[in-house]
Design an enzyme around this catalytic site. Structure first.
Site, mmCIF file in Angstrom:
data_model
loop_
_atom_site.group_PDB
_atom_site.id
_atom_site.type_symbol
_atom_site.label_atom_id
_atom_site.label_comp_id
_atom_site.label_asym_id
_atom_site.label_seq_id
_atom_site.Cartn_x
_atom_site.Cartn_y
_atom_site.Cartn_z
ATOM 1 N N HIS A 98 0.590 -0.902 0.018
ATOM 2 C CA HIS A 98 -0.256 0.246 -0.352
ATOM 3 C C HIS A 98 1.045 1.210 -0.088
ATOM 4 O O HIS A 98 2.377 1.433 0.359
ATOM 5 C CB HIS A 98 -1.046 0.018 1.178
ATOM 6 C CG HIS A 98 0.147 0.166 2.655
ATOM 7 N ND1 HIS A 98 0.301 1.586 3.100
ATOM 8 C CD2 HIS A 98 0.322 -0.156 3.407
ATOM 9 C CE1 HIS A 98 0.902 0.963 4.308
ATOM 10 N NE2 HIS A 98 0.525 0.098 4.585
ATOM 11 N N CYS A 99 0.557 2.234 -0.359
ATOM 12 C CA CYS A 99 1.189 3.924 -0.301
ATOM 13 C C CYS A 99 0.470 4.675 0.273
ATOM 14 O O CYS A 99 -0.396 3.848 1.406
ATOM 15 C CB CYS A 99 1.477 4.333 -2.001
ATOM 16 S SG CYS A 99 -0.100 4.565 -2.892
ATOM 17 N N VAL A 100 -0.087 5.738 0.217
ATOM 18 C CA VAL A 100 0.039 6.519 1.297
ATOM 19 C C VAL A 100 -2.239 6.499 1.523
ATOM 20 O O VAL A 100 -2.386 6.408 2.238
ATOM 21 C CB VAL A 100 0.282 8.723 0.921
ATOM 22 C CG1 VAL A 100 -0.594 9.136 1.614
ATOM 23 C CG2 VAL A 100 1.695 8.072 1.121
#
Length: 470
Positions: A26-28
């Protein structure tokens, strides 16, 4: 946490089950999946999940927009649910490359190089905007700047300008670090390579034209071979190609050199070979290619400014969907480093983001579903601040017409500001704050462009929805 576990299970089921997930991270704001078969995704089921704000496929990855603060919790539950184990972004990228064609791989490579250095470049752009406010004439006083009226502010402005200019002065070092890392080499050698290309003993690239006309370009004489002592400030292509060469030489030597003497052999030989190649072959050739490309682009926009603005401003959002928009950061930086001293492409990026935000905000007054109302509001504000994915993938593409109306509006705004010759001195936050990266003499024209993308997409989306409903 029970609801998040339920959402995680639903997401896993919607993307084809745990057996269809090769890797996940996942990213932000988003879950990023490398899926074995994307045709197994149940889009309708995915859209019905409460925490999901949108989804899209790009660069071989299937990404699900969740939102900041929640995405990491959902990911933790997803890992528990599937037992796949946490993956790094690099692992997901490697897994997703199997689903890419050659063009997608090339675009992804550029994105992998330039995205990590964006914080430094955007920060520099914002600080340059502050410096513009302090030093530009006619903003707060009719014929003078703030530092002219209040001289005690002059040194503060000079310090801000120095801090802001550092990222662009040593741009090859930033690119060298990121590019060598991407190509599998030691990023510290990439920094050394980048700094070497802008060494103060070299003729500054911005003074090359004048030195060439006067015939005063300094040279090294290598046994009869004259090599120009020219730096590559503001240049993108030389450091990109040199970084690739450095990484490949380093990897080659590391595999074939005994571990006990690697420190004495690998780095020195790698830097020597790459350095000689950079100044003798890579630098001159890529410098010439870069000048031809930027001159051609400047010429096209100079002759057909309105048409260029209409096309680039209108279709930029489509580039975002494909992921190809990352490639234009290199073009922006090359334009900033050219004789033009600024980029005419980046202002259209900022207006395109605002247009998508305005269209998303209009949907808040149209949709009945409370979840979609909330998403329209938050994603619209997010787009105004430069983050468009929630607005594009969560709202506008879902209903199609807001996305198209925003594209048309940003095309019109792009046509106007291009015809006015609007330039940005740097890249910054691609939304409403983007005005601070615009050269002060173009603030008026850019403000009119902003008015177009604030009003037209909102009014057009609202009017179309009401007309369609009737």
């Amino acid at each position: 946490m029970g609801e998040l576990n339920k959402s995680a299970r639903q997401i896993v089921e919607a993307v084809g089950g745990a057996e269809n997930i090769a890797a996940a991270t996942h990213c932000v704001t988003r879950l990023r999946f490398a899926l074995i078969d994307e045709s197994k995704v149940d889009q309708e089921m995915l859209d019905q999940i409460d925490v999901v704000k949108g989804s899209f496929s790009t660069n071989g990855q299937f990404q699900v927009v969740i939102g900041q603060g929640t995405v990491n919790k959902v990911y933790a539950e997803l890992v528990k649910e599937t037992g796949i184990g946490e993956s790094t972004k690099d692992e997901v990228k490697k897994a997703s490359e199997k689903n890419m064609n050659p063009l997608q791989r090339a675009v992804k490579t550029l994105a992998d190089i330039f995205i990590p250095i964006l914080p430094a470049i955007v920060t520099a752009g914002l600080l340059m905007g502050i410096n513009n406010i302090l030093t530009a004439e006619g903003i707060f006083f009719s014929t003078k700047s703030i530092v002219q009226v209040y001289p005690q502010w002059a040194d503060l402005a000079n310090m801000i300008n120095l801090i802001a200019g550092t990222a662009f002065t040593f741009l090859p070092a930033l690119i060298g670090w990121s590019a060598v890392k991407r190509f599998g080499g030691n990023p510290l050698l990439g920094i050394v390579l980048g700094v070497m290309l802008v060494h103060p003993d070299l003729l500054n690239a911005w003074g090359y034209g004048a030195a060439e006309q006067s015939g005063e370009i300094p040279v090294w004489n290598l046994f009869g071979l004259e090599v120009q002592k020219v730096g590559y400030q503001g240049q993108v292509l030389p450091i990109l190609l040199a970084s690739y060469m450095l990484a490949k030489i380093e990897v080659f030597l590391t595999k074939r050199t005994p571990e006990g003497i690697q420190l004495l052999v690998v780095a020195p030989i790698t830097l020597l070979l790459t350095g000689f190649a950079s100044f003798i072959i890579i630098g001159p050739i890529t410098f010439a290619i870069g000048n031809v490309l930027t001159s051609g682009l400047i010429s096209v926009f100079g002759s057909f400014a309105a048409l260029g603005g209409l096309l680039y401003g209108g279709f930029y959002s489509a580039l975002v969907i494909t992921g190809m928009h990352h490639t234009f950061l290199a073009v922006d930086l090359q334009l900033i480093g050219s004789k033009l001293g600024g980029t005419f492409l980046w202002p259209m990026l900022a207006l395109s983001n605002i247009a998508q935000g305005s269209a998303a905000l209009a949907m808040m007054f149209i949709v009945k579903d409370e979840k979609q109302k909330g998403l329209s509001l938050t994603s619209g504000i997010s787009a105004y601040l430069g983050i468009t994915e929630p607005a594009i993938f969560g709202v506008n593409l879902r209903y199609r017409f807001p996305f198209i109306i925003a594209m048309v509006s940003s095309g019109l705004a792009g046509m106007y500001i291009s015809s006015q010759g609007v330039l940005a001195s740097s890249v910054g936050v691609g939304g409403v704050p983007g005005i601070f990266s615009i050269m002060s003499q173009y603030w008026g024209a850019f403000a009119i462009g902003m008015a177009i993308v604030l009003i037209v997409p909102f009014a057009g989306t609202y009017a179309y929805a009401r007309f369609k409903h009737k």
